[in-house]
Scaffold this motif. Structure first.
Motif, mmCIF file in Angstrom:
data_model
loop_
_atom_site.group_PDB
_atom_site.id
_atom_site.type_symbol
_atom_site.label_atom_id
_atom_site.label_comp_id
_atom_site.label_asym_id
_atom_site.label_seq_id
_atom_site.Cartn_x
_atom_site.Cartn_y
_atom_site.Cartn_z
ATOM 1 N N ARG A 176 7.236 31.069 -32.029
ATOM 2 C CA ARG A 176 6.839 32.478 -32.112
ATOM 3 C C ARG A 176 6.579 33.025 -30.702
ATOM 4 N NH1 ARG A 176 3.237 32.097 -36.018
ATOM 5 N NH2 ARG A 176 4.644 32.761 -37.692
ATOM 6 N N GLU A 177 5.934 32.205 -29.877
ATOM 7 C CA GLU A 177 5.683 32.613 -28.476
ATOM 8 C C GLU A 177 6.988 32.861 -27.728
ATOM 9 O OE1 GLU A 177 3.261 29.923 -26.066
ATOM 10 O OE2 GLU A 177 1.868 29.844 -27.783
ATOM 11 N N ALA A 206 24.327 36.723 -21.819
ATOM 12 C CA ALA A 206 23.489 35.898 -22.681
ATOM 13 C C ALA A 206 22.876 34.769 -21.872
ATOM 14 C CB ALA A 206 24.315 35.334 -23.831
ATOM 15 N N ASP A 207 21.658 34.434 -22.219
ATOM 16 C CA ASP A 207 21.001 33.263 -21.630
ATOM 17 C C ASP A 207 20.631 32.312 -22.751
ATOM 18 O OD1 ASP A 207 21.010 34.028 -18.919
ATOM 19 O OD2 ASP A 207 19.378 35.433 -19.315
ATOM 20 N N VAL A 208 20.869 31.026 -22.488
ATOM 21 C CA VAL A 208 20.468 30.011 -23.452
ATOM 22 C C VAL A 208 19.124 29.467 -22.990
ATOM 23 C CG1 VAL A 208 21.075 27.846 -24.568
ATOM 24 C CG2 VAL A 208 22.876 29.443 -23.878
ATOM 25 N N PHE A 209 18.130 29.584 -23.836
ATOM 26 C CA PHE A 209 16.792 29.095 -23.504
ATOM 27 C C PHE A 209 16.739 27.575 -23.633
ATOM 28 C CE2 PHE A 209 13.596 32.709 -23.552
ATOM 29 C CZ PHE A 209 14.537 33.677 -23.265
ATOM 30 N N PRO A 210 15.726 26.961 -23.016
ATOM 31 C CA PRO A 210 15.553 25.522 -23.239
ATOM 32 C C PRO A 210 15.310 25.258 -24.726
ATOM 33 C CG PRO A 210 14.134 26.318 -21.468
ATOM 34 C CD PRO A 210 14.730 27.522 -22.106
ATOM 35 N N ILE A 211 15.619 24.056 -25.149
ATOM 36 C CA ILE A 211 15.448 23.687 -26.563
ATOM 37 C C ILE A 211 13.980 23.819 -26.960
ATOM 38 C CG2 ILE A 211 15.580 21.744 -28.180
ATOM 39 C CD1 ILE A 211 17.897 20.724 -26.177
ATOM 40 N N THR A 212 13.766 24.495 -28.076
ATOM 41 C CA THR A 212 12.405 24.616 -28.596
ATOM 42 C C THR A 212 12.235 23.624 -29.737
ATOM 43 O OG1 THR A 212 12.577 26.972 -28.175
ATOM 44 C CG2 THR A 212 10.698 26.250 -29.477
ATOM 45 N N PRO A 213 11.178 22.804 -29.681
ATOM 46 C CA PRO A 213 10.964 21.886 -30.807
ATOM 47 C C PRO A 213 10.546 22.658 -32.060
ATOM 48 C CG PRO A 213 9.218 21.676 -29.172
ATOM 49 C CD PRO A 213 10.197 22.656 -28.621
ATOM 50 N N ASP A 214 10.545 21.956 -33.189
ATOM 51 C CA ASP A 214 10.203 22.613 -34.457
ATOM 52 C C ASP A 214 8.705 22.843 -34.557
ATOM 53 O OD1 ASP A 214 12.771 22.835 -35.587
ATOM 54 O OD2 ASP A 214 12.761 20.702 -36.065
ATOM 55 N N ASP A 215 8.216 23.771 -33.776
ATOM 56 C CA ASP A 215 6.785 24.072 -33.767
ATOM 57 C C ASP A 215 6.659 25.588 -33.907
ATOM 58 O OD1 ASP A 215 4.342 25.027 -32.826
ATOM 59 O OD2 ASP A 215 4.081 23.390 -31.403
ATOM 60 N N PRO A 216 6.321 26.050 -35.112
ATOM 61 C CA PRO A 216 6.333 27.490 -35.369
ATOM 62 C C PRO A 216 5.531 28.305 -34.350
ATOM 63 C CG PRO A 216 6.065 26.306 -37.424
ATOM 64 C CD PRO A 216 5.984 25.286 -36.319
ATOM 65 N N TYR A 246 11.035 28.795 -42.489
ATOM 66 C CA TYR A 246 10.068 29.112 -41.442
ATOM 67 C C TYR A 246 10.675 30.006 -40.380
ATOM 68 C CZ TYR A 246 10.916 25.392 -37.893
ATOM 69 O OH TYR A 246 11.416 24.593 -36.913
ATOM 70 N N THR A 247 12.011 29.952 -40.211
ATOM 71 C CA THR A 247 12.662 30.935 -39.346
ATOM 72 C C THR A 247 12.371 32.345 -39.868
ATOM 73 O OG1 THR A 247 14.456 29.441 -38.761
ATOM 74 C CG2 THR A 247 14.903 31.785 -38.530
ATOM 75 N N ALA A 248 12.465 32.508 -41.177
ATOM 76 C CA ALA A 248 12.197 33.812 -41.778
ATOM 77 C C ALA A 248 10.750 34.222 -41.549
ATOM 78 C CB ALA A 248 12.521 33.780 -43.267
ATOM 79 N N ASP A 249 9.838 33.271 -41.689
ATOM 80 C CA ASP A 249 8.432 33.596 -41.449
ATOM 81 C C ASP A 249 8.217 34.097 -40.031
ATOM 82 O OD1 ASP A 249 7.649 32.936 -43.971
ATOM 83 O OD2 ASP A 249 7.107 30.859 -43.464
ATOM 84 N N THR A 264 16.746 25.598 -31.421
ATOM 85 C CA THR A 264 15.503 24.956 -31.864
ATOM 86 C C THR A 264 15.825 23.713 -32.667
ATOM 87 O OG1 THR A 264 15.322 26.004 -34.036
ATOM 88 C CG2 THR A 264 14.532 27.270 -32.156
ATOM 89 N N GLY A 265 14.966 22.744 -32.619
ATOM 90 C CA GLY A 265 15.128 21.540 -33.442
ATOM 91 C C GLY A 265 14.642 20.299 -32.710
ATOM 92 N N ASP A 266 13.810 19.507 -33.399
ATOM 93 C CA ASP A 266 13.269 18.286 -32.791
ATOM 94 C C ASP A 266 14.371 17.289 -32.436
ATOM 95 O OD1 ASP A 266 10.679 19.147 -32.981
ATOM 96 O OD2 ASP A 266 10.355 18.241 -34.965
ATOM 97 N N GLU A 267 15.484 17.347 -33.178
ATOM 98 C CA GLU A 267 16.535 16.351 -32.973
ATOM 99 C C GLU A 267 17.426 16.678 -31.779
ATOM 100 O OE1 GLU A 267 16.497 18.814 -34.896
ATOM 101 O OE2 GLU A 267 18.443 19.442 -35.655
#
Lengths: 639, 639
Positions: free
Chosen positions: B228-229, B214-224, B254-257, B179-182
């Protein structure tokens, strides 16, 4: 006949040296995506193509500034900077804006004018709190040299350095050709004279665990013409051809003829046991052709000696060598001079010392590999080793696993497999290894502290008691605990319906009745001898008295398969094979344990299982066991 | 805020213990063909279904007989048997014909009547030269207990025992969510502010090397919400979810949340460096959810601490622990009290002792993992270790490989990578590890016998000579040999076209000119200081004097990327990055080697390469080197 000169004569090291100087697998490479390159071996030096990060980045949340502007800042002389022009808001990881060269953490400034101005109270050094370009990987630097096996973080560094594809060594291709008229694909209903072809899976597994890809060809019958065609076809598409010959005499000769016809024989026969009838050949280009024996242990060893070093050389870095330990030899080992003998052994750690026990030495006994904890080599100049010699053993398992293995010896009972199973269900880092040497040898092993425990069922003919008097007499200076396992019914096993009408000892001595016996020292054999004496029958009158098998199961199998008519054994063995059973009496089967083991955590865990209802419940189902006192201490002795 | 209490405070062992008591991967099993089961783990005890062989077989070429018929045979009283009736011709491996129970080898009989009769001259025991049923595997015996990883010969034994399919533990499924916008997928043209997503390949590789898929998912942007989905979707199909958070401040909150919303947070933060911002959570069923830091070293460590033990427990038998050695610490190591610090180190064997050198301690430096030979833990109660302390190190590599590694330190030169490359091409079981600490520190390391050699280029301002006077002055009691490597041109590196018109030291001190320096003790820095002194220019007037980078390459990169205008370095660095170069003079770069190393086989191999034309030829192409005297001994000192 010229070829025959080698046979039986040439030492393994000489053969191997010549083989490695003649045979070679030429290196091939392939380009694959870096993300898929785990455990592959780099074929070339790998250099970073981009820097990571490829920009100077803020290492804190705060303001990017030009450090020069702050050089004269102090509490008394704060420097004011206009936000958005002289001080740019940055988050950790953001690129440093053009014209700035340092970051001030947000908590170290005063924010004025609703955030339009900040006040800096101390000088900031250039590059403070900046994560510089290339902190992780610098463009142009060597990430990894050639011949490195790629680990997970190597993949990370390569991708970070912009290396999206890597040139790796292609996996050498190994063709495995099982041959033999007697072979059939593995199946459950094996017919008379058929041998399942199970070496192929082992040979393929070995080659693949050394980095190759291997294919097992369909079984080739013993037809030299057809076999030659198969080898020729395999040479078209594979780097190495392994011909797994059948085991009958003379087969290695025609293997040599066939392989020799593709080039040159490098060796025919090696001075080892097992593994002798190896045929090694090379094509004119030096490509390796291996003719390896049909017996599985020989085949395994030949692969280790002659294929593994070629693959290790191909990849540059071989697998680390197996660990070696010094250990005490638990049994005398006699070996023929003139051949290196490779003996599979169990290895146990008893009272801080490693103790090895040789396993079956037959070249055909795959189970000796499965059971082996290590390999002991008797060098060709030695006649063997005396019991008690310190020997060096190459370990198949991690020493830490061996340290957590319960070592049992002595008499065989189904309970031992069951104890192993329950132990591993409770704690899979533990294991139990048992060798079946009979009660008497078990007693001796405990007297020498060479096992943690021994199963014994030794009848004292004087008073009809079991075990205790033997322990009193034979164990000296070793604190032991005798723990009851079970009472079990012994009797004669005969085919279903008892076709020969066997009722008594006299019937067993009748002509035409074939007995199958247990090995010397086994409690069951001692019982049989006792019964013979009581009945006044001589051993010589029992046909098959000298046919020895090591377990109750093996007795039952011999009767079930019709190669014997009767044998003495426990009820559970008869029940397992649906045989008839003529009870002789109940006997007491106990475990004689070292007190040091009983008091160890491993011993505590073991005794807990012995006393558990779950274990008893499962053993009871085998039949013929009285488990009412399992786990009770029968007798203890200080030493 | 309750959660925050943990942060920075809880020791690793406590966190790990609680995690292992709360998180669990439930075991699943699957049936697969035995031939495909290499390295899989048996889920149940495996018993033989058939015996191997499943018939009594001739163990020799000869005649099968009923042994009884020969009991009274002797030289004087030979027993004659009719071939085909009383003596049946058998080859090795043939089933024993009905009614026979022994084999006589063909060479031990007389053949009469054109082969219709044989004459037996000695009694034969029942079962002589017979390979009995079940010699290899007996039906009903336990081949392997549950939780054993299947090795090649285990497959052989299982197939021999008629076990064609095995129930094995299914590989746990691990979802890796970067995860990460960058983040952007790895590519060669990384833009400003972009970070390639390279952790995924490492995390997948780690999970797979511990037995998972293991599977690596596509990059998730920083959108909680989106994140979560994704976690919810991953939980449907995977046993473990690993969320690899970005590295910016606040992200772990927010990872913890998010992870907490699927169950319960078990830990948030651990008292380690690196690796602190870990988030561990479990679903109500105890399924593991890991939030691991974005910095690659932290991510690697968090996986080892928290995923590996779960997988080891799942499979029963974990991988053997890494080897540990006691080693001498080559540099002082300061560490904060209150956190266990995990320091990546190089390990070398010098004069029989292991010596460790700490690598970069940044959590973001993947190359510190790639370069590491081992891991050194500074426990949280310690402030660090003094140089010379004996420390315990966990090795990443086999000790035998470390023993064959040339350990170089001191000054950086391109030649060192090239020497490594040539060394490995010559013998891939060797390696070369070099740390770039500068000439002075290199000299000190040799004085303390902590490396085999050091690259040095130390100018004596008194007489303009290089290196020898330093060695005379600083090396005492250690026999050393100074071997010439190259003369090389030093000069100022500036951007192509020299846009700031830099010609002299005075130009470098001009306002607006940004310098990039080398670290203290580096020969190049000593040269710069010497030049400044000669020109009468103060360090303070050089903007960026305190910006230190460790290699010529890093100087060139800083100028190339525009974050500095000028730096001192070798011509080869300028050429590699297409920079302009203002020569300052030629200097002498030598290798100071321990004599014990020079006289060792590894040292001999190393010197051979140094003196080889192939090596010189390749180094010459870098430019700016005079290699006419490479490999010559410049100076030797007894001690």
């Amino acid at each position: 006949m010229g070829r025959k000169v080698f046979l039986d004569e040439e030492p393994l090291d000489d053969v191997r040296r010549r083989w490695l100087s003649r045979a070679n697998i030429p290196r091939r490479t392939e380009r694959i995506p870096t993300a898929e390159a785990l455990n592959r071996v780099a074929a070339v030096d790998l250099y970073a193509r981009v820097s990571m990060p490829n920009y100077n980045a803020a290492a804190m949340d705060g303001f990017a500034v030009r450090a020069e502007r702050t050089f004269f800042a102090s509490e008394t002389n704060p420097v004011r900077l206009r936000v958005g022009e002289e001080a740019i808001v940055v988050d950790t990881g953001d690129p440093l804006p053009e014209g700035t060269d340092a970051v001030i953490a947000v908590e170290r400034v005063h924010i004025l004018d609703d955030g339009r101005t900040i006040e800096v109270l101390a000088p900031v050094a250039p590059w403070q709190d900046v994560r510089p370009i290339g902190e992780d990987v610098v463009v142009g630097e060597m990430i990894l040299p050639a011949f490195r096996r790629l680990r997970p973080y190597d993949l990370g560094a390569l991708l970070a350095g912009g290396v999206l594809e890597v040139e790796v060594l292609a996996r050498p291709r190994v063709a495995v050709l099982p041959t033999g008229d007697e072979l059939v694909p593995p199946k459950e209903d094996i017919g008379l004279g058929e041998i399942p072809e199970f070496n192929g899976a082992m040979l393929r597994g070995l080659a693949e665990s050394w980095g190759a890809v291997a294919d097992v060809f369909p079984i080739t019958p013993d037809d030299p013409g057809f076999l030659r065609e198969r080898v020729a076809a395999a040479l078209e598409r594979y780097d190495v051809v392994v011909l797994n010959a059948g085991s009958s005499a003379g087969r290695d000769d025609y293997t040599a003829d066939i392989l020799g016809s593709f080039g040159e024989i490098v060796a025919h026969g090696v001075a080892t046991r097992p593994g002798k009838p190896v045929v090694l050949a090379v094509t004119p280009e030096g490509r390796p052709l291996l003719g390896i024996p049909g017996f599985p242990v020989s085949a395994f060893l030949a692969m280790e000696w002659f294929l593994k070093p070629l693959l290790d050389r191909y990849f540059g870095e071989g697998a680390p060598p197996r660990p070696r330990v010094r250990a005490l030899l638990g049994r005398r080992l006699v070996s023929a001079v003139g051949r290196d003998e490779f003996v599979r052994v169990t290895v146990g750690k008893v009272e801080g010392r490693y103790v090895v026990q040789p396993l079956s030495r037959g070249a055909g006994v795959t189970m000796s590999l499965v059971r082996a904890d290590g390999l002991l080599v008797v060098p060709r100049e030695a006649e063997g080793f005396e019991q008690g010699t310190e020997v060096e053993v190459e370990l198949f398992r991690d020493p830490a696993q061996i340290d957590r293995t319960v070592v049992l010896t002595g008499s065989h009972d189904f309970a031992l497999d069951l104890l192993r199973s329950h132990l591993r269900r409770k704690d899979p880092t533990c294991d139990l290894s048992s060798s079946h040497v009979g009660s008497t040898a078990g007693l001796q092993a405990i007297a020498r502290r060479e096992a943690h425990g021994a199963g014994i069922h030794l009848l004292d003919p004087e008073d009809g008691t079991y075990n205790v008097s033997y322990v009193r007499r034979h164990i000296r200076g070793v604190p032991v605990v005798l723990v009851h396992l079970a009472k079990r019914v012994q009797g004669f096993l005969v085919a279903k319906g008892n076709p020969l009408g066997i009722r008594s000892l006299e019937d067993i001595a009748r002509p035409g009745v074939r007995y199958v016996n247990r090995q010397r020292g086994a409690g069951t054999r001692i019982l049989f001898d006792h019964l013979l004496r009581k009945a006044g029958i001589s051993r010589e009158s029992v046909y098959g008295y000298d046919r020895e098998v090591p377990t109750h199961l093996a007795v039952a199998v011999a009767i079930r398969e019709g190669s014997a008519d009767v044998g003495l054994g426990i009820y559970a063995a008869a029940k397992a094979f649906d045989l008839d059973f003529i009870p002789v009496g109940e006997e007491q089967y106990d475990l004689l344990l070292l007190r040091s083991f009983v008091e160890s955590p491993l011993g505590a865990c073991f005794l807990e299982i012995l006393q558990s209802e779950a274990f008893r419940e499962e053993l009871r189902r085998f039949g013929g066991y009285d488990l009412s006192r399992s786990g009770e201490v029968v007798y203890a002795q200080e030493g």
